[in-house]
Design a protein around this motif. Structure first.
Motif, mmCIF file in Angstrom:
data_model
loop_
_atom_site.group_PDB
_atom_site.id
_atom_site.type_symbol
_atom_site.label_atom_id
_atom_site.label_comp_id
_atom_site.label_asym_id
_atom_site.label_seq_id
_atom_site.Cartn_x
_atom_site.Cartn_y
_atom_site.Cartn_z
ATOM 1 N N GLN A 247 0.822 -1.218 0.000
ATOM 2 C CA GLN A 247 0.000 0.000 0.000
ATOM 3 C C GLN A 247 0.854 1.266 0.000
ATOM 4 N N GLN A 248 2.181 1.080 -0.065
ATOM 5 C CA GLN A 248 3.145 2.195 -0.056
ATOM 6 C C GLN A 248 3.039 3.028 1.223
ATOM 7 N N VAL A 249 2.883 2.296 2.323
ATOM 8 C CA VAL A 249 2.816 2.932 3.639
ATOM 9 C C VAL A 249 4.132 2.682 4.362
ATOM 10 N N SER A 250 4.787 3.741 4.801
ATOM 11 C CA SER A 250 6.035 3.575 5.563
ATOM 12 C C SER A 250 5.723 3.611 7.054
ATOM 13 N N ILE A 251 6.560 2.951 7.858
ATOM 14 C CA ILE A 251 6.310 2.803 9.296
ATOM 15 C C ILE A 251 7.350 3.596 10.087
ATOM 16 N N GLN A 252 6.859 4.338 11.074
ATOM 17 C CA GLN A 252 7.709 5.040 12.034
ATOM 18 C C GLN A 252 7.276 4.636 13.439
ATOM 19 N N PRO A 253 8.210 4.592 14.407
ATOM 20 C CA PRO A 253 7.822 4.212 15.777
ATOM 21 C C PRO A 253 6.821 5.200 16.375
ATOM 22 N N TYR A 254 5.829 4.678 17.061
ATOM 23 C CA TYR A 254 4.792 5.495 17.708
ATOM 24 C C TYR A 254 5.418 6.508 18.664
ATOM 25 N N SER A 255 6.431 6.067 19.388
ATOM 26 C CA SER A 255 7.060 6.927 20.409
ATOM 27 C C SER A 255 7.822 8.105 19.803
ATOM 28 N N GLU A 256 8.054 8.056 18.500
ATOM 29 C CA GLU A 256 8.837 9.132 17.859
ATOM 30 C C GLU A 256 7.975 10.076 17.017
ATOM 31 N N THR A 257 6.663 10.029 17.207
ATOM 32 C CA THR A 257 5.753 10.857 16.408
ATOM 33 C C THR A 257 6.085 12.342 16.545
ATOM 34 N N GLU A 258 6.244 12.817 17.780
ATOM 35 C CA GLU A 258 6.500 14.246 17.989
ATOM 36 C C GLU A 258 7.830 14.673 17.364
ATOM 37 N N ASP A 259 8.872 13.856 17.503
ATOM 38 C CA ASP A 259 10.173 14.177 16.890
ATOM 39 C C ASP A 259 10.036 14.286 15.376
ATOM 40 N N TYR A 260 9.269 13.374 14.795
ATOM 41 C CA TYR A 260 9.064 13.378 13.340
ATOM 42 C C TYR A 260 8.369 14.672 12.908
ATOM 43 N N LEU A 261 7.357 15.077 13.671
ATOM 44 C CA LEU A 261 6.590 16.272 13.317
ATOM 45 C C LEU A 261 7.418 17.553 13.479
ATOM 46 N N ARG A 262 8.350 17.546 14.406
ATOM 47 C CA ARG A 262 9.215 18.724 14.577
ATOM 48 C C ARG A 262 10.068 18.973 13.338
ATOM 49 N N LYS A 263 10.383 17.901 12.604
ATOM 50 C CA LYS A 263 11.232 18.024 11.403
ATOM 51 C C LYS A 263 10.403 17.965 10.125
ATOM 52 N N LEU A 264 9.090 18.032 10.246
ATOM 53 C CA LEU A 264 8.203 17.868 9.094
ATOM 54 C C LEU A 264 8.546 18.861 7.991
ATOM 55 N N ASN A 265 8.748 18.324 6.782
ATOM 56 C CA ASN A 265 9.241 19.164 5.684
ATOM 57 C C ASN A 265 8.182 19.315 4.589
ATOM 58 N N ILE A 266 6.998 19.784 4.980
ATOM 59 C CA ILE A 266 5.996 20.161 3.981
ATOM 60 C C ILE A 266 5.500 21.566 4.337
#
Length: 593
Positions: A247-266
Motif C-alpha cells: 500500500q506504499q505505507v512507511s512505518i515510524q515508531p509510535y514513540s517518535e511521532t513528535e520528533d518526526y513532526l518537529r522536522k516535518l518538511n511540507i
C-alpha cells in the motif's frame, strides 16, 4: 498493598506542591482523545475510583471535584462516597464549569497543570483564554500522575491484523485516493490523523488495543506522495509489513511521532484541532502552516458502501438469532429466582459466540434490574448483583462485534407483574422510539432537528432524558462514532443515505426503574417530494420488542401498525434459522397486538 483513592490524591498533591502547581485536571481520554481507552490511560479512573467512561477530575490543594454527565450521576455518587471528591453534575444549571470552579478557588498568579496529550489543541487554547481572565496560568507538565501510579498496566502491544476486503467493501488504495482528493480540495500538502477509528478504516487494519474496540494505537500522516504510519514495532507482523509495503505505507515508531513532526518538511498540513492533542499539535514544525478543518475521513467512513450495508444486515440477522435464543432462555429461567444480573452477560456472550464471524462484545453489557436500570450505564458487580424475580423490568443494553458489522441494542423486558407507572413510562418511550423510526425528512436535515420526535411523548408528562437519542455506529469498529448524531445539542452534520444511527429514547427514575428501547437504523432515500429529495430510517435491528409493558390504548393506529409490521419483519427474517421450538416462541413474541 494497593493505595486507596485518598492516598493516591495525597501523593499527587505532594508532587503538585513540589512543582508549585495549584490544580491539576485529569480527563478520561487518551492521546487520541478516544471515548474508550486502553487500561494504560485510565488515569482518572485510577485516581478517583469512578469507573464510568466519561468524567474529569480536578485536584486542588485542599479539595477535589469530579464532573460527569447524566448517564453516570447515580454511579458516580456511589463510587465517590468516602473519597472526599465532590460530584458535579454536568448540564444542570447549578453546576459550575470546571474553569469556573478553578477560578473560584485559585488566586491570581497561580498555575493549573495538565498533561497536554490528554486535551485537544482547541480545548487547551480555550482553557488558557478563560483562565487568563482571572490571571490563572495553564501549563503542560506531561504525565505527572503516571509518576506515582504503582503497577500501572502496560501499553497495549498486541499485533494488528488485516481487515478483509470482502467485509470492508473498499480497498486501502481506493480510500487513500478519496482522501487525497479531499486534501487537494483543502489546499494543503497533507493530513494528520489521530482518531483511531479513522486510521483503522483508512488502512483496512484492525487490532485489539482498546477493550471492545478493534483499533490500533497509532497516528497516520497522509501527503500526496507518502503515507506514514506511526505505530509500535511489535504490532507489525511480517504479513502486515508486506501488506503496508504494497500500500506504499512507511512505518515510524509510535514513540517518535513528535520528533518526526518537529522536522516535518511540507509547507502545510490539515488537521482537526478538536481531535488532535495539544502536545502533538505543538510539536509540528513552525515552518509548516496548519490548516484547521474536519478530517474528511470522518464523513467518508460514516457513509456505508454497498458491501458494508450487506454486511451489517447479515450481522443483524445473526445477532437477532442469538438474542431470540437468549430471550427465550430468560423467560424460562427467571421463574427459578436463581438468575442474576451478572448471569445475563455470560448468557448473552454464550449465544452470540455461537454465531459465525463473532469477534467479541462491542461494549460491556448493561443489565440492570428494577432500580439498577435507573443508573444509565450501570455495571453489575459481585456486591450489587441483583437476583431476577418474575416481576418488574430488566433493562439490557448490549452489542457485538462481528467481522461484517457492529451491533448495539437495548430491550427493557417485563419479567412479570408491572405497576401502572412502569407500563405508562414504557409505552411513552415506545411512542418516542416509533415516532423517530417512522420519520421522513428532507435531504439536508440534521439529527438535532429530529430529536424532538423521540422526546415529545415524555415531555408531555414533564419527563426527559439527558443523553443523546442517537449516535453513529462503526463497521466492525467503535460502537460510538460520528460525525452524525441525534440529540438536543446542535450538530451541523446532516444525515445522509448510508449512515447508521441508533434510536434510543429512555426514562430513568432513581430508586424505581429505567426504561430504554434501542434499535439501529440505516438512513436511506425515501424518494422525491416537494422541494427536493426525502430520506427515512430503515430499522435494521432484528429482535422482538417486549409487548407485556404496552398500554395499547395509549398508541395510535399508526404506531400499532408500525410495531406489528416491525415484528412481522423480525419473524420473517429470523424464523428460517430457528428450530421449531424457537420459532413457536418467536411467533408469540412477534404476534400482532
Amino acid at each position: 498493598m494497593q493505595q486507596t483513592v485518598k492516598e493516591r490524591i495525597r501523593a499527587l498533591r505532594m508532587m503538585l506542591k513540589s512543582e508549585a502547581i495549584s490544580a491539576f485536571i485529569i480527563p478520561s481520554t487518551d492521546p487520541h482523545l478516544s471515548e474508550y481507552v486502553a487500561s494504560y490511560w485510565k488515569t482518572r479512573e485510577w485516581i478517583s475510583g469512578f469507573t464510568g467512561s466519561a468524567g474529569t477530575i480536578v485536584i486542588l490543594k485542599d479539595k477535589a471535584g469530579l464532573w460527569t454527565d447524566s448517564r453516570y450521576f447515580l454511579q458516580a455518587a456511589q463510587q465517590l462516597e468516602g473519597t472526599d471528591i465532590t460530584l458535579y453534575k454536568e448540564m444542570l444549571p447549578e453546576t459550575p464549569t470546571i474553569i469556573e470552579f478553578i477560578c473560584q478557588n485559585l488566586l491570581p498568579g497561580e498555575t493549573v497543570g495538565i498533561d497536554g496529550k490528554m486535551f485537544s489543541a482547541n480545548q487547551v487554547e480555550q482553557m488558557k483564554q478563560k483562565l487568563e481572565t482571572a490571571n490563572v496560568h495553564l501549563k503542560d507538565y506531561g504525565d505527572l500522575p503516571g509518576k506515582i501510579w504503582n503497577n500501572r498496566p502496560d501499553m497495549p502491544d498486541a499485533p494488528a491484523f488485516i481487515y478483509d476486503l470482502k467485509y470492508a467493501g473498499k480497498s486501502c488504495e481506493e480510500k487513500i485516493a478519496s482522501i487525497r482528493t479531499e486534501i487537494q480540495k483543502q489546499g494543503t500538502d497533507g493530513l494528520f490523523i489521530s482518531a483511531l477509528d479513522e486510521i483503522a478504516w483508512t488502512l483496512n487494519l484492525r487490532g485489539s488495543d482498546v477493550h471492545c474496540n478493534p483499533v490500533i494505537i497509532s497516528y497516520l500522516l497522509i501527503t500526496q506522495n507518502n503515507i506514514t504510519f506511526f505505530v509500535s514495532p511489535q504490532k507489525i507482523t511480517e504479513e502486515i509489513k508486506n501488506y503496508l509495503e504494497e500500500q506504499q505505507v512507511s512505518i515510524q515508531p509510535y514513540s517518535e511521532t513528535e520528533d518526526y513532526l518537529r522536522k516535518l518538511n511540507i509547507k502545510s498540513i490539515s488537521l482537526n484541532p478538536n481531535q488532535t492533542n495539544y502536545a502533538i499539535y505543538s510539536a509540528i514544525n513552525p515552518a509548516c502552516r496548519i490548516n484547521h478543518c474536519n478530517s474528511p475521513i470522518t464523513l467518508l467512513k460514516a457513509i456505508r458502501n454497498e458491501q458494508e450495508i450487506a454486511g451489517i444486515h447479515a450481522a443483524m440477522r445473526r445477532d437477532g438469532i442469538a438474542l431470540v435464543r437468549f430471550l427465550k432462555w430468560l423467560e424460562e429461567a427467571v421463574v427459578s429466582e436463581k438468575e442474576t444480573e451478572l448471569n445475563i452477560d455470560q448468557k448473552l456472550h454464550e449465544y452470540r459466540a455461537a454465531q459465525t464471524l463473532y469477534m467479541g462484545e462491542s461494549f460491556d453489557t448493561i443489565a440492570g434490574y428494577r432500580e439498577h436500570a435507573a443508573i444509565v450505564h450501570y455495571s453489575a458487580t459481585p456486591d450489587t448483583n441483583a437476583i431476577l424475580y418474575p416481576k418488574g423490568f430488566l433493562l439490557i443494553d448490549s452489542g457485538a462485534q462481528y467481522l461484517d458489522g457492529t451491533t448495539d441494542i437495548t430491550r427493557t423486558i417485563a419479567l412479570g407483574e408491572l405497576t401502572e407507572e412502569e407500563k405508562t413510562d414504557y409505552t411513552l418511550i415506545l411512542k418516542g422510539h416509533i415516532a423517530l423510526a417512522m420519520a421522513k425528512f428532507p435531504a439536508g436535515t440534521r439529527g438535532s432537528q429530529l430529536d424532538v420526535l423521540a422526546r415529545m411523548p415524555i415531555w408531555q408528562y414533564k419527563m426527559n432524558f439527558l443523553h443523546g437519542t442517537g449516535h453513529g455506529v462503526g463497521h466492525f469498529l467503535s460502537v460510538h462514532e460520528g460525525p452524525q448524531s441525534i440529540r438536543m445539542n446542535e450538530n451541523p452534520v446532516v444525515l445522509q443515505p448510508g449512515m447508521v444511527t441508533s434510536n434510543e429514547p429512555g426514562v430513568y427514575k432513581a430508586g424505581k426503574h429505567g426504561i430504554r428501547t434501542e434499535n439501529l437504523t440505516l438512513v436511506r432515500r425515501a424518494g422525491e417530494g416537494m422541494f427536493g429529495d426525502y430520506l427515512e430510517f430503515e430499522t435494521i435491528t432484528l429482535c422482538p420488542i417486549c409487548k407485556k409493558g404496552i398500554i395499547k390504548k395509549m398508541l395510535t393506529e399508526e404506531e400499532v401498525t408500525w410495531l406489528n409490521t416491525y415484528h412481522q419483519n423480525v419473524y420473517d427474517q429470523l424464523a428460517p434459522d430457528l428450530n421449531e421450538e424457537e420459532k413457536m416462541w418467536l411467533k408469540e413474541a412477534t404476534a400482532a397486538i
